[in-house]
Each structure stands twice: as C-alpha cells, then as structure tokens.
Design a protein around this motif. Structure first.
Motif, PDB file in Angstrom:
ATOM      1  N   ASP A   1       0.873  -1.162   0.000  1.00  0.00           N
ATOM      2  CA  ASP A   1       0.000   0.000   0.000  1.00  0.00           C
ATOM      3  C   ASP A   1       0.915   1.218   0.000  1.00  0.00           C
ATOM      4  OD1 ASP A   1      -1.743   2.036   0.417  1.00  0.00           O
ATOM      5  OD2 ASP A   1      -2.812   1.097   2.073  1.00  0.00           O
ATOM      6  N   LEU A   2       1.337   1.579  -1.197  1.00  0.00           N
ATOM      7  CA  LEU A   2       2.373   2.589  -1.348  1.00  0.00           C
ATOM      8  C   LEU A   2       1.934   3.939  -0.782  1.00  0.00           C
ATOM      9  CD1 LEU A   2       5.197   2.905  -2.463  1.00  0.00           C
ATOM     10  CD2 LEU A   2       4.206   3.646  -4.637  1.00  0.00           C
ATOM     11  N   GLY A   3       0.677   4.313  -1.060  1.00  0.00           N
ATOM     12  CA  GLY A   3       0.200   5.630  -0.639  1.00  0.00           C
ATOM     13  C   GLY A   3       0.314   5.820   0.860  1.00  0.00           C
ATOM     14  N   THR A   4      -0.208   4.872   1.614  1.00  0.00           N
ATOM     15  CA  THR A   4      -0.164   4.958   3.065  1.00  0.00           C
ATOM     16  C   THR A   4       1.274   4.880   3.561  1.00  0.00           C
ATOM     17  OG1 THR A   4      -2.258   3.818   3.060  1.00  0.00           O
ATOM     18  CG2 THR A   4      -1.150   4.011   5.174  1.00  0.00           C
ATOM     19  N   ALA A   5       2.049   4.014   2.931  1.00  0.00           N
ATOM     20  CA  ALA A   5       3.430   3.838   3.360  1.00  0.00           C
ATOM     21  C   ALA A   5       4.225   5.133   3.191  1.00  0.00           C
ATOM     22  CB  ALA A   5       4.083   2.708   2.567  1.00  0.00           C
ATOM     23  N   ILE A   6       3.900   5.902   2.157  1.00  0.00           N
ATOM     24  CA  ILE A   6       4.606   7.178   1.960  1.00  0.00           C
ATOM     25  C   ILE A   6       4.136   8.231   2.952  1.00  0.00           C
ATOM     26  CG2 ILE A   6       4.857   9.133   0.373  1.00  0.00           C
ATOM     27  CD1 ILE A   6       4.944   7.175  -1.892  1.00  0.00           C
ATOM     28  N   SER A   7       2.834   8.187   3.294  1.00  0.00           N
ATOM     29  CA  SER A   7       2.289   9.231   4.151  1.00  0.00           C
ATOM     30  C   SER A   7       2.953   9.215   5.534  1.00  0.00           C
ATOM     31  CB  SER A   7       0.773   9.085   4.276  1.00  0.00           C
ATOM     32  OG  SER A   7       0.458   7.949   5.048  1.00  0.00           O
ATOM     33  N   ILE A   8       3.394   8.059   5.985  1.00  0.00           N
ATOM     34  CA  ILE A   8       3.946   7.979   7.342  1.00  0.00           C
ATOM     35  C   ILE A   8       5.315   8.645   7.459  1.00  0.00           C
ATOM     36  CG2 ILE A   8       4.807   6.335   9.072  1.00  0.00           C
ATOM     37  CD1 ILE A   8       2.242   4.750   8.572  1.00  0.00           C
TER      38      ILE A   8
ATOM     39  N   HIS B   1      -3.117  14.087   2.332  1.00  0.00           N
ATOM     40  CA  HIS B   1      -4.111  13.261   1.631  1.00  0.00           C
ATOM     41  C   HIS B   1      -4.856  14.054   0.572  1.00  0.00           C
ATOM     42  CE1 HIS B   1      -3.322  10.347   4.825  1.00  0.00           C
ATOM     43  NE2 HIS B   1      -3.882   9.459   4.022  1.00  0.00           N
ATOM     44  N   ILE B   2      -5.233  15.266   0.949  1.00  0.00           N
ATOM     45  CA  ILE B   2      -5.980  16.091  -0.012  1.00  0.00           C
ATOM     46  C   ILE B   2      -5.110  16.389  -1.226  1.00  0.00           C
ATOM     47  CG2 ILE B   2      -6.994  18.378  -0.367  1.00  0.00           C
ATOM     48  CD1 ILE B   2      -7.631  18.233   2.740  1.00  0.00           C
ATOM     49  N   PHE B   3      -3.866  16.790  -0.959  1.00  0.00           N
ATOM     50  CA  PHE B   3      -2.991  17.200  -2.050  1.00  0.00           C
ATOM     51  C   PHE B   3      -2.658  16.026  -2.964  1.00  0.00           C
ATOM     52  CE2 PHE B   3       1.169  18.201  -3.920  1.00  0.00           C
ATOM     53  CZ  PHE B   3       0.818  19.364  -4.575  1.00  0.00           C
ATOM     54  N   VAL B   4      -2.277  14.914  -2.359  1.00  0.00           N
ATOM     55  CA  VAL B   4      -1.876  13.762  -3.173  1.00  0.00           C
ATOM     56  C   VAL B   4      -3.074  13.207  -3.937  1.00  0.00           C
ATOM     57  CG1 VAL B   4      -0.986  11.412  -3.099  1.00  0.00           C
ATOM     58  CG2 VAL B   4       0.084  13.188  -1.725  1.00  0.00           C
TER      59      VAL B   4
ATOM     60  N   GLY C   1      -2.521   5.018  -4.115  1.00  0.00           N
ATOM     61  CA  GLY C   1      -3.822   4.823  -3.486  1.00  0.00           C
ATOM     62  C   GLY C   1      -3.948   5.587  -2.189  1.00  0.00           C
ATOM     63  N   VAL C   2      -4.250   6.875  -2.304  1.00  0.00           N
ATOM     64  CA  VAL C   2      -4.455   7.693  -1.106  1.00  0.00           C
ATOM     65  C   VAL C   2      -5.892   8.195  -1.123  1.00  0.00           C
ATOM     66  CG1 VAL C   2      -3.885   9.912  -0.088  1.00  0.00           C
ATOM     67  CG2 VAL C   2      -2.071   8.379  -0.795  1.00  0.00           C
ATOM     68  N   PRO C   3      -6.667   7.943  -0.079  1.00  0.00           N
ATOM     69  CA  PRO C   3      -8.063   8.373  -0.093  1.00  0.00           C
ATOM     70  C   PRO C   3      -8.200   9.865   0.172  1.00  0.00           C
ATOM     71  CG  PRO C   3      -7.587   7.199   1.936  1.00  0.00           C
ATOM     72  CD  PRO C   3      -6.347   7.148   1.114  1.00  0.00           C
ATOM     73  N   LEU C   4      -9.318  10.412  -0.245  1.00  0.00           N
ATOM     74  CA  LEU C   4      -9.605  11.824  -0.013  1.00  0.00           C
ATOM     75  C   LEU C   4     -10.363  11.929   1.303  1.00  0.00           C
ATOM     76  CD1 LEU C   4      -9.342  14.610  -1.292  1.00  0.00           C
ATOM     77  CD2 LEU C   4     -11.512  14.221  -2.444  1.00  0.00           C
ATOM     78  N   PRO C   5      -9.820  12.685   2.282  1.00  0.00           N
ATOM     79  CA  PRO C   5     -10.422  12.688   3.628  1.00  0.00           C
ATOM     80  C   PRO C   5     -11.894  13.091   3.611  1.00  0.00           C
ATOM     81  CG  PRO C   5      -8.292  13.760   3.661  1.00  0.00           C
ATOM     82  CD  PRO C   5      -8.601  13.491   2.223  1.00  0.00           C
ATOM     83  N   LEU C   6     -12.693  12.304   4.275  1.00  0.00           N
ATOM     84  CA  LEU C   6     -14.121  12.545   4.465  1.00  0.00           C
ATOM     85  C   LEU C   6     -14.921  12.498   3.177  1.00  0.00           C
ATOM     86  CD1 LEU C   6     -13.977  15.343   7.166  1.00  0.00           C
ATOM     87  CD2 LEU C   6     -14.302  12.878   7.480  1.00  0.00           C
ATOM     88  N   MET C   7     -14.282  12.162   2.064  1.00  0.00           N
ATOM     89  CA  MET C   7     -15.006  12.039   0.808  1.00  0.00           C
ATOM     90  C   MET C   7     -14.985  10.595   0.319  1.00  0.00           C
ATOM     91  SD  MET C   7     -16.420  14.821  -0.415  1.00  0.00           S
ATOM     92  CE  MET C   7     -16.470  14.642  -2.183  1.00  0.00           C
ATOM     93  N   SER C   8     -13.803   9.973   0.317  1.00  0.00           N
ATOM     94  CA  SER C   8     -13.664   8.619  -0.205  1.00  0.00           C
ATOM     95  C   SER C   8     -14.457   7.637   0.628  1.00  0.00           C
ATOM     96  CB  SER C   8     -12.198   8.203  -0.206  1.00  0.00           C
ATOM     97  OG  SER C   8     -11.528   8.878  -1.229  1.00  0.00           O
TER      98      SER C   8
END
Lengths: 402, 678
Positions: free
Chosen positions: A166-173, A353-356, A369-376
């Motif tokens: 899960d690349l998106g989450t792994a990068i966010s940390i 999250h919003i930007f990515v 795969g990064v979700p959009l906060p409160l939208m996805s």
C-alpha cells in the motif's frame, strides 16, 4: 453540587469555545461524500446503494468518535498512545499473515460484511506516539538517538504497510515523521541532510524511470521478449513505474490498459468544466468508464468534479481550507508543544491526503492509493479522520492547562 | 509534566506548514482551473468519443439465384435466446448477476434441452466489455426448443428472444461447391474484441463472410453496406439511447448461369461416385451445371459449423469439400485424342485418309507403348481410330507431328490455364511443353516419347473437368472457345439489374471448319458404334469421346499397388446444333464408355425431358434436419486409396501429378459461431 456546577460550567464554556466552523465543514464534506458515493455506485431502478448506507453508518460512528475525542484531554490520549500503537502493530502483522486479499493487496481484516484497514489506523497511532515521544523532547532534538528512535517508531509500521503493498499509506507515514520532526525543532542540518537524501532518491527514481522507458521501447520493438519484466534496481514494480510515467510521460502508456484510470479521471474532471454536469449526470463515471472499483474511493474527486465542475471544486477546496487553516491556527494557539505537534500533525496528514489525492486525479502526481479525507468511501479512514479532527478540537478546548 | 512550555515553541515552523498548505491548495486550484477551464473543451470532446459507441448493423446478405430465378441461397430467421445483462436487476453486484444468470440458464437449459455454451467467465467478460450488447446463449433454436421456449414465456426479465437473419441453402447440397458457405472472418476483424472508430472497445458483432464458392468470390456484392447505430450510454452506464442511425443497405442478389434443374439431374445421377460433371451451353459458355461429388450440405455452416462436423468434413478421405470440377485435375486420357487429331490435321502430316496399322503396341527405341486392345485394331484411319479410341494410331500421330502442334492446339483450347471462372482455388491443370520440362530440370528435353504419350492424354498432362467441358463446347459450336460464364448478372433486391456479365469469347480455334467438322462427326460415330455406345439415346444424336486414364493407387491396408481408371466422357448434344456440352469424370471406373456412358445417357435423357416441360426440382422439406451422415455426403463410400500417379500404360515414368491441388482445400478452420458464444 460543586462538581455538578463545575461540569455545567465546563460544558457551557465548551459549547462557547467549540470550533463550530470545523464541525460545519465536516458535515458539509460528509454530505458531499454521501451524495457522490451515491452517484458513483447507484444504478438505474435501484434503491440507495449499500456503499452509501455503510458510509453513512461509518460517519455516524466517526462523529461519536469525533465528539468523544474532543472531550478527552489530548495529553491523556497521548500518554495512552502506546496502547493504540501496540494494537495497530499487532493488526498490521496479522493482516500480512491472514488478511483478505483484494485487488492483489492484503490490506483488509474482514468481520462479516465489514472490513477494516489497519494501515489507516496506523497513521493515527504513529501520529500519536510520535507526538508523545517528540513532545517531551521538543527543542532538545540535538541528539541523534532521539531522531533514530522517532524514525524507528514511524518507519517500522511504514515498512509493514509497504509489504501489503500500500504505497500511498506507506509514503504518508515518513512524510508525517519529517513534518513532526520539523515542528519539534530538529536541526537545520538534519533537514539539510534529509533534503540531500530526498534529492538523491528522486534522482535515482528519475533515472530508473528513464531506463524503464528505454526498456519499454525495446520490448515493444521486440528487442527483448514481449514477456520480459523490467529488472528494477530499486525493486519497483512495473505498475508503480507506470504511474510515474503517467505523470511525466502519459503518451508512453498504453491508453487502453495502463493509463486507463487516469485518462478516464481526466476526461471526467475536464468535461465537468465550469459548472459541472449536475448531480447524477456524470456520463464518464456513471457510464462505468472510470472503473467502479476506484470511482468511489481513490477517484471520488473525479466523480465530484465531473458533476459539480470547477465551482464545486473550489467549494470543496474552501471546505478543506476551513479544516486546514483552523487546524494550523489551533497548532499556533496550542497550550503546549504536544498540542502544537498534534494539531500540526493532523493538519499535515489532512493536507497530504488532499494534495496527493486531488493532485493524482488531476494528473499532477503519480497514481498512488491515497483516499480523499471525508469524501472517499472506506470506514477505517473515516474513523481515523474524524477522531483526528476531534483531537484538534481537544487541543483547542484543552489549550489552557488546569 | 515534562512537556515544554509554550514559550519554547517555534512558531515560524508552523508558519512554514501554513505556507505549505497555501501553496498546495493554490497548486490544486490552478490544476483544476487548467483541466476544467483551459482544457475543458478538449476533454469534453474526448468524453463524447468515449461515451458513445458505434454499433455496426449488418446488412441482410443478398441471395443467389439460378438462371430461371430459383433461389439457391436465401436468408431465413434464426431464433436466438439472448441475455440482456443489465435487465437482470442485479445492479453492479457481479456475483448476484452471475447467480441470476446461472439460474436462468439452468432453467432454460432444462426446458429447451439445448447445450449451453456460456460459463461464468464468458458472462463476466461480456459484462465488462460489451455490456449493452445482448449475450447470445442459444443460437438458432430447433423447432422443438423454440416451442419449449414460447410455452413458458414470458421469462424473467433479461431473457430475450431475438431474430437474426442467417443463410439457408434450400436445396441442401445442391451446387454446394458453386455456392460455397459462410464463416467467421479471420485476422483483425475476427479478434475477440471489437474496436470502434477511435480504436476503443466497441460493440459490433462480427459479420460472417463468404469462405468458399460464389459466397466468397462475390462476397462484396452479397454483403451490402452495413448500417451504423451510434449509441450513447446513459448515466446509468448500461441501458442505451440512440444518437443516430444509418440503416444498412441490403446486399445485391447474384444471378448464376446455373440451371438448378440440370444441376439436380447431374447430382442425382452421380450419387455415390467420386468425380465431377460440368455442363456448358456451347453457344455462349454459360455454366449450366457444375457438380462435384461427393458433396456436403452447406446448411451445416449455419449459423456456424460445429467443430465435430467440421472435423468430419475436413478429415473425410473422400474430400467432399473439394470442388473436383475446378480444383482437382486429372489426366484427360483418350478424351485428349480429339485435340491431338485436330492438331494432326492442321499440320497436314495427318489427313483423314492416313492409315496406321495397330498390332496392339507401338515401339519407340526400346520402349513399348501398349494399346488398350491387346490384340490390336488392325489398319485404322483417323475416323476409326477416334471411334475405337485406338492408342497406336495416336502414338504414330504424336510421333509424326511432335510436341509443338500438340502444345499449340491444347493452348488454343485453354488447357494449362485457369478458365477464370469466379470460384475460389481454381486449378489451371498442367500443359507439358519443352519449356516446362526444362524449367523443372534444365537437362530435360522433350522427347518423341513425350509426344507419343501426350497424344493419348497421358504423361504430365492434367486438366480440370471444367477445361474439358470447354473443349467439348468448342467442338459443339464448331470452333469457338468461350470463357465459362457462371455469373449472369447482379441485381438489387428489387430485381433491378446492376451489373451484367456478357458472354466472353476467348478465341477461335486455329483450325479449318472442315477439320473441326470431321472430328465432330467422328465423335458422333463414337456414340453410334464406338466406345461410347452406352451413351446413345434413341431420338437424340449425341457426339462424344471417351477416355480411360489409368493411374496407380497403393492400397492402404495391403500395401499393394492397384491400377485404377479415371473414366471420362466429353460430349455435346443434340446434334448438329448442340445446346449442351458436357464433361464427366469418375475418379474410379472401368472405362469411359462402360462407366460414364450410362451417366451421360441418363443425364441427357432427363435434360431433354425437362426441356419438354417436366419439372424435376423438388424442394427438400427439411434440409437442416437431415442426420449428419447423410448431410455430409450423398452416400457412404469406401475410403479411397492413396494416389501415386496417373502412370501411363507404358514403362515411361511420369511425375506423380494427379493430386488434387492442395490450395483447393480450405486453408484453415473457418468458423467459430458468429458473434461469439465463446
């Protein structure tokens, strides 16, 4: 008696002090979310899709978490962060071993018809534990040991998440880690080195991408066999390199296959134009061109922007600005370093999250795969987001130490 | 509490975060403006392309008629049961959809008892790629299945009965080699996925195209122009709305020169044999009948041939798919003598009065050429030699005139060349000349032995039955060689003529009318009191020439080499102004006169009967319902042996040439069902 009066006063104060703007923005976003998940999933002649109902349920649950977190003292929460961290850690290991594989990744733990995604909870746990750790050492981050411990606390779960993959989450940390280190006052020298490393890394990835492009040409010219896989030096998968290509050189990709999602996303967003096509009238997303597997989570922005246009997009950014600027303001006004780190961290997490996510949907960033906060669509992330916002509220409400 | 106090905070760092957020949001805002406002128009036009689909509307294929307007190939409705996946009420839940489809298919299968060709995978692929198109599950219902379907209708939503025009060959195997059959196109057009105008997945069902016979050669004419239906997928993404529609233009009809009744007579007479028969109108070269036996039923290819049926046809040792009239070639045997005789007369080296003595064999150096009459024919002049088909006379003739006159005359009749009949895979036969021998082997020369051999139609010489019919017709009309005309005209469905194909004159024979007349009369003698007696009819005079070309076959079981005979007869009737010229060959016979004589007689008898007004053609009641074994060939026959060569009756070795040309066989497996059912 005194206690009761004290409690009543506390609630009076609390209601007066509560950051209502944030809550209103959250409720607006939730409405958008339900409307456009509906739009992405509904089919003619059918009632409200399951996804909308489930999302509604998660929102309700999340709001409970939101208010609960607002009332709790964030200091207490951070002291107990290790519990959450340990629990998340266990779940991350569990999901790697026993998780349900969906679309080629082991990310979910399923209970009946619900699935939770431990990697989303990991974002919150890492945030809290780092705040707790760094909050005690703020301004004294000269010793490399503290930096190393903080990094380990973040990097180990990130590696576990990367394994899912899960690349998106792994990068966010790691991004969150650097932000918190920065806010906690890590030295300029540290960030100088970091910038150098980042430059080197992006140079490596760029070189790898260039070599991959050459390889693709050879493969299509049959210089190498058509089945040959690119031998990546950085151990990147072809689909990951394809996503980079999708931004830097979209024409290199096969439009019917590799570049499909992003192309359909761009068609959806672009054809929304100024005022959008109207709710429920997005031909691209509802026609199934943007695959139904991604339109309600990672690409919900495409659905939204197609139907509500540039106007809607500006409104969405405005709502997010309320959350972000309010969060930043709370960070500035926080009662202590811990509060500042927490509010700043949550704000940054939202921003990331919003930007990515939107950047990806607009074709400005590679598809991750990064979700959009409160939208996805997705319960775990909804819970995490709302709890995190509740914590900002808590930092605000509890800014004056008793 | 060891948390740092607020005084130790470093607000500039938060302001940097603030700046980051502002910049980020600005980037997103600019990105959105760029995509939606600057590029908006481009993306909108891209969307218009991707949310509309072009569906091809197949044009009804033209018919094929005979010269009298008998419809030989027609269209009939095929009843198909199809599933409309978006009407199953399964929403976007694929598993639910699959469950419902499975249940419906199961019930329908039980009712109609027709085999199921779809599985979950097929449904899934169809759902993903061709959603709005009906998924055909059962093609071309049998009457029983159709009844069973109607009994219980209406079915659950999503199950639909659809009508599609398909080919029907009302007379079954009649003229199958001329008519041909349809199959699924190959190559790009046959790819499992279809593409629309912008190269995207599209919904157009592949159209069957002609794979053999007139169906293939006249495919463009028959196919017509497909229509286009532009469909927009509505917001639900599945049900469709029509944007525009161009109706298809039906294909044109092709009118053949064939006379279906004569064709039927020929095929009936020839049932059970392997061979071919061609009847031409000597006055204009019209092909009245072109039959190859055994035949097959082209209805097997409707709507698509089953693999088992195809394998049976393709592996049948009798090779029913081979058009022996145009694709196979045979030694002409003694039928060639008429050409040799004409060549001899034209050189002046042979006259009507020339006499050779036939002792039963002819020696050239140390090689002996035998006559079929072992005891010899005694003294023979040309007329007698033709009547009795004396080999020794013609050995002498060939020896005296040599190769070039033989080549030239054969060439004038069109031997060694394709006639140009519009049928696929026509063979030109083989006309051996010195040049050709040298081309095969630079040290080879044309020897007197070759001339001797060729004069009786043996050696390398090979001809198609159609070519020999042209020879018969040229004698019949006293010296004009026509190109066989198979297609008379092309008409619109309303019967308006579009193209007319005139009768095509090829050449006059380079021979004097007296010489031609002499040979015509000798051919009359062949039937009157020569080798062709068995062809004689009481009231009508027939002129003919027999031929019996020996060839060798290795028996598959015993390994023995057996001598067999290609039995030939070329003929024209009625004398003296023939309306019919016929070439008949049976792959295995006793001799031309014994085997083919009675056929010739019977065919002419019936043809003249229908000229008197008796109708022969009866439309078979249910061609398609015939059992498969009957449908494949007219009759079961023993497996043929492996053909080694048409070795002449002498010791002179000949190349193994009497093989049906391989290009004649269909090159590849033609037809999976049209439109999938994969």
């Amino acid at each position: 008696m005194i206690r009761r009066r004290k409690t009543r006063e506390f609630f009076h104060e609390l209601l007066a002090d509560f950051r209502w703007g944030q809550l209103i923005a959250v409720l607006c976003l939730m409405t958008f979310s339900l409307l456009f998940i509906y739009s992405a999933t509904v089919r003619s002649g059918e009632g409200v899709p399951d996804e909308v109902k489930k999302q509604g349920l998660w929102f309700a649950l999340g709001l409970v978490g939101y208010f609960f977190a607002s009332l709790l003292d964030y200091r207490w929460v951070c002291r107990k962060a290790w519990l959450l961290y340990a629990g998340t850690f266990a779940l991350l290991i569990w999901v790697l071993l026993k998780g349900k594989k969906i679309y080629g990744a082991r990310r979910w733990i399923t209970f009946e018809s619900f699935a939770i995604q431990p990697s989303e909870f990991a974002k919150l746990s890492v945030l809290l534990i780092l705040c707790w750790y760094l909050g005690r050492r703020a301004g004294k981050l000269r010793d490399w040991r503290s930096l190393a411990v903080a990094s380990l606390l973040a990097i180990v779960p990130a590696v576990l998440i990367h394994r899912q993959p899960d690349l998106g989450t792994a990068i966010s940390i790691p991004a969150l880690l650097f932000l918190l280190l920065f806010l906690a006052g890590a030295s300029a020298r540290f960030f100088g080195i970091l910038a150098l490393v980042a430059l080197l890394a992006s140079g490596l990835v760029g070189w790898e991408t260039w070599r991959y492009t050459q390889f693709r040409h050879e493969r299509s010219a049959r210089v190498v066999s058509a089945e040959a896989r690119y031998p990546s030096i950085l151990h990147l998968k072809e689909y990951q390199l394809n996503r980079i290509l999708g931004v830097v050189a979209p024409d290199e990709l096969d439009q019917l296959n590799e570049g499909w999602n992003i192309r359909q996303s761009l068609i959806a967003i672009g054809s929304g134009r100024f005022s959008g096509k109207g709710w429920g009238k997005g031909d691209v997303t509802r026609g199934g061109y943007l695959p139904r597997t991604v339109s309600l989570n990672d690409f919900i922005f495409a659905v939204f922007a197609e139907e509500s246009g540039f106007v809607g997009g500006v409104a969405l950014l405005a709502l997010y600005s309320v959350l972000l600027f309010s969060g930043a303001r709370v960070a500035i006004r926080a009662g202590d370093t811990l509060g500042m780190l927490l509010a700043g961290g949550v704000t940054f997490l939202f921003f990331f999250h919003i930007f990515v996510n939107i950047g990806m949907a607009l074709g400005l960033l590679p598809v991750v795969g990064v979700p959009l906060p409160l939208m996805s669509y997705g319960g775990s992330f909804v819970l995490v987001c709302l709890t995190a916002l509740g914590l900002i509220q808590s930092v605000w409400l509890h800014r004056n130490p008793y | 509490m060891s948390f740092s106090s607020s005084g130790e905070r470093t607000p500039w760092r938060i302001f940097l975060l603030f700046l980051l957020i502002v910049t980020g949001l600005a980037v997103l805002l600019i990105g959105m403006a760029f995509r939606q406002l600057v590029q908006g128009e481009d993306w909108t036009s891209q969307m218009a392309q991707s949310s509309t689909r072009v569906m091809r509307l197949p044009a009804p294929r033209g018919r094929i008629l005979d010269r009298n307007g008998v419809v030989l190939v027609d269209n009939r409705p095929s009843y198909n049961v199809a599933l409309l996946l978006d009407e199953f009420g399964a929403g976007r839940n694929r598993e639910r959809l699959l469950r419902r489809v499975r249940a419906s298919v199961e019930v329908l299968h039980k009712r109609m008892k027709m085999p199921v060709n779809v599985n979950d995978r097929v449904v899934r692929i169809h759902y993903d790629r061709r959603g709005p198109l009906p998924l055909t599950v059962w093609n071309d219902l049998s009457p029983a299945a159709f009844a069973a379907f109607l009994e219980r209708s209406p079915w659950t939503p999503g199950v639909d009965l659809q009508i599609e025009p398909v080919r029907v060959y009302p007379y079954g195997p009649l003229a199958c080699h001329v008519l041909g059959y349809l199959g699924k196109p190959e190559g790009r057009a046959a790819a499992e996925e279809d593409y629309d105008t912008i190269g995207r997945r599209a919904f157009s069902q592949p159209v069957a195209i002609g794979k053999a016979g007139i169906e293939e050669t006249m495919d463009k004419v028959l196919q017509g122009t497909p229509g286009q239906r532009v469909v927009r997928l509505d917001a639900a993404g599945f049900t469709e709305a029509e944007v525009s529609r161009v109706e298809p233009t039906p294909g044109n009809d092709v009118v053949l020169s064939l006379d279906a009744e004569i064709q039927a007579i020929v095929e009936e007479s020839f049932v059970g044999y392997r061979g071919a028969c061609v009847i031409l109108d000597p006055r204009n070269g019209d092909v009245l009948a072109l039959a190859s036996m055994p035949s097959y039923n082209p209805n097997l290819f409707v709507p698509a041939i089953r693999r088992a049926d195809w394998n049976a046809l393709a592996s049948d040792p009798q090779r029913p798919m081979l058009n022996r009239a145009t694709q196979a070639y045979y030694s002409p045997g003694s039928t060639f003598k008429v050409i040799g005789a004409l060549a001899g007369l034209e050189t002046g080296l042979i006259t009507e009065k020339t006499v050779f003595q036939c002792p039963g064999s002819f020696s050239l150096g140390n090689i002996t050429f035998a006559c079929w009459e072992k005891g010899g024919h005694g003294d023979m002049n040309l007329r007698e030699a033709l009547t009795m088909s004396c080999n020794v006379f013609f050995y002498n003739l060939g020896f005296r005139i040599g190769g070039p006159p033989l080549w030239a005359m054969s060439h004038a009749f069109g031997l060694g060349e394709k006639t140009g009949v519009p049928l696929d895979g026509e063979s030109g036969g083989l006309l051996p000349t010195e040049e050709l021998k040298r081309a095969r082997n630079p040290r080879d020369r044309w020897t007197p032995g070759d001339s001797v051999n060729m004069s009786i139609g043996q050696g390398l010489l090979n001809v198609t039955p159609l070519q020999m019919a042209v020879v018969a017709a040229a004698f019949g009309n006293q010296g004009t060689v026509f190109r066989p005309r198979l297609v008379l005209r092309v008409e619109t469905p309303n019967g308006n003529e579009v193209v007319k194909f005139p009768s095509e004159f090829r050449n006059r024979l380079p021979a004097s009318p007296e010489h031609i007349q002499f040979i015509r009369e000798a051919m009359l003698n062949v039937v009157a009191d020569g080798t062709g007696k068995r062809a004689a009819l009481p009231k009508i005079k027939i002129a003919a020439k027999t031929g019996s070309a020996q060839f060798h076959v290795r028996d598959r079981l015993t390994g023995e080499t057996l001598q067999k005979t290609r039995a030939w007869m070329i003929s024209f009737a009625p004398w003296p102004e023939p309306r019919y010229a016929m070439a008949l060959v049976a792959e295995e016979g006793i001799s031309g006169g014994t085997t083919i004589g009675p056929f010739t007689q019977e065919i002419y008898k019936k043809i003249f009967e229908i000229e008197q007004g008796r109708r022969m053609l009866v439309r078979p009641p249910s061609v398609a319902a015939m059992p498969v074994s009957d449908r494949l060939t007219g009759k079961e026959g023993e497996a043929s042996g492996e053909i080694l060569s048409d070795t002449p009756p002498s010791a002179l070795p000949a190349a193994p040439v009497d093989e049906a040309s391989d290009e004649a066989a269909p090159a590849s497996f033609p037809a999976e069902p049209v439109g999938g059912r994969r």
